[in-house]
Design an enzyme around this catalytic site. Sequence first.
Site, PDB file in Angstrom:
ATOM      1  N   LYS A  53       0.840  -1.204   0.000  1.00 23.77           N
ATOM      2  CA  LYS A  53       0.000   0.000   0.000  1.00 23.77           C
ATOM      3  C   LYS A  53       0.874   1.253   0.000  1.00 23.77           C
ATOM      4  O   LYS A  53       0.591   2.225  -0.709  1.00 23.77           O
ATOM      5  CB  LYS A  53      -0.952  -0.022   1.209  1.00 23.77           C
ATOM      6  CG  LYS A  53      -2.079  -1.034   1.000  1.00 23.77           C
ATOM      7  CD  LYS A  53      -2.878  -1.359   2.246  1.00 23.77           C
ATOM      8  CE  LYS A  53      -3.845  -2.499   1.902  1.00 23.77           C
ATOM      9  NZ  LYS A  53      -4.598  -3.010   3.050  1.00 23.77           N
ATOM     10  N   GLN A  97      -4.931  -1.760   9.215  1.00 23.01           N
ATOM     11  CA  GLN A  97      -4.766  -3.069   8.581  1.00 23.01           C
ATOM     12  C   GLN A  97      -5.379  -4.157   9.465  1.00 23.01           C
ATOM     13  O   GLN A  97      -5.076  -4.264  10.650  1.00 23.01           O
ATOM     14  CB  GLN A  97      -3.265  -3.342   8.355  1.00 23.01           C
ATOM     15  CG  GLN A  97      -2.979  -4.611   7.585  1.00 23.01           C
ATOM     16  CD  GLN A  97      -3.533  -4.576   6.159  1.00 23.01           C
ATOM     17  OE1 GLN A  97      -3.344  -3.626   5.428  1.00 23.01           O
ATOM     18  NE2 GLN A  97      -4.236  -5.633   5.772  1.00 23.01           N
ATOM     19  N   ASP A 120     -11.343   2.441   3.356  1.00 18.18           N
ATOM     20  CA  ASP A 120     -11.653   1.019   3.159  1.00 18.18           C
ATOM     21  C   ASP A 120     -13.139   0.827   2.873  1.00 18.18           C
ATOM     22  O   ASP A 120     -13.557  -0.237   2.417  1.00 18.18           O
ATOM     23  CB  ASP A 120     -11.273   0.223   4.421  1.00 18.18           C
ATOM     24  CG  ASP A 120      -9.980  -0.553   4.238  1.00 18.18           C
ATOM     25  OD1 ASP A 120      -9.605  -0.814   3.077  1.00 18.18           O
ATOM     26  OD2 ASP A 120      -9.346  -0.902   5.246  1.00 18.18           O
TER      27      ASP A 120
END
Length: 283
Positions: A53, A97, A120
């Site tokens: 990422k 995460q 997200d």
Amino acid sequence: MYKIIDGKKIAAELRLKIKSDVSDFKKNTGRDIGLAVVLVGDNQASQIYVRNKIKACEEVGIKSFAYYMPKETSQNELNALISELALDENLHGILVQLPLPEHINSEEALKLIPESKDVDGFSANNIGNLCLNGKSLVACTPNGVMKMLEYEQINLNGKNSVVVGRSNIVGKPMAMLLLNANSTVTVCHSRTVNLKEHCLNADVIVAAVGKAKFITADMVKEGAVVIDVGMNKDENGRLCGDVDFENVKEKCSYISPVPGGVGPMTITMLMYNTYISASRSAN
Ligand code: NAP
């Protein structure tokens, strides 16, 4: 004759476009776009995802801020960090995460990410907006699938789409996106009776099960579009999807492979969401 949907190529083209949009944003506002990535603990797969990422941020010109916290981090410490990031005007996206260590309540932590920075797309508000067809940051993997279908100009209007899997991060938002695109959607899961019949009726199948080669050729009708979200290991330890690709492909009009299909789209859509979040905050 089937066509392979090349997720790698589509993702690369999209990243170029995002890079150019990010550069325009900087010129127009004099500001950077920032993404915070929070990793708690030392899960190896998570470390790789986070690294990728950060690399993607560099590629498109987004400034990344990585926060590595030890696995003993308490709920309060994580909550405090997220609350601080939530107020930071240099950040347009916050990504925590997953999975978090077991002693941490993920839901409690994720709730502290404001809707506008929830790149997200997992928050209740963003999922709610998706259902209402409103302004939402959409979960990256299903949104990536939609971009792939769009890129190939696959018409979803009035088509029977079957999503196998109903997780909050893939199956459910995927079903909603297909519904919003005027597909007639069936969502299958582990309690579904006659899964094969449902699949055989599908013009489009999206497999998000997490079981290697689960969708077999006898479950797919001639000419179907098959999108494989799965990321599993085969008997030789190699990455494979949920679809028995070699046997299923002959029946398809379009099929996405693993690797090289949905996977490369997911991080690209994270970059896209971060850019969208920044441009909304600037307006
Ligand atoms: P998940 O949370 O484990 O959900 C799996 C779903 O499959 C559940 O809804 C489950 O049903 C259903 N299922 C399990 N066995 C089934 C069966 N025999 N028949 C029908 N449905 C069945 O997984 P996920 O997070 O959605 O991920 C799914 C797959 O996609 C995994 O391989 C994951 O690694 C991969 N993935 C890939 C990406 C990417 O970027 N490419 C991103 C995310 C996930 P129940 O709800 O009834 O249990």
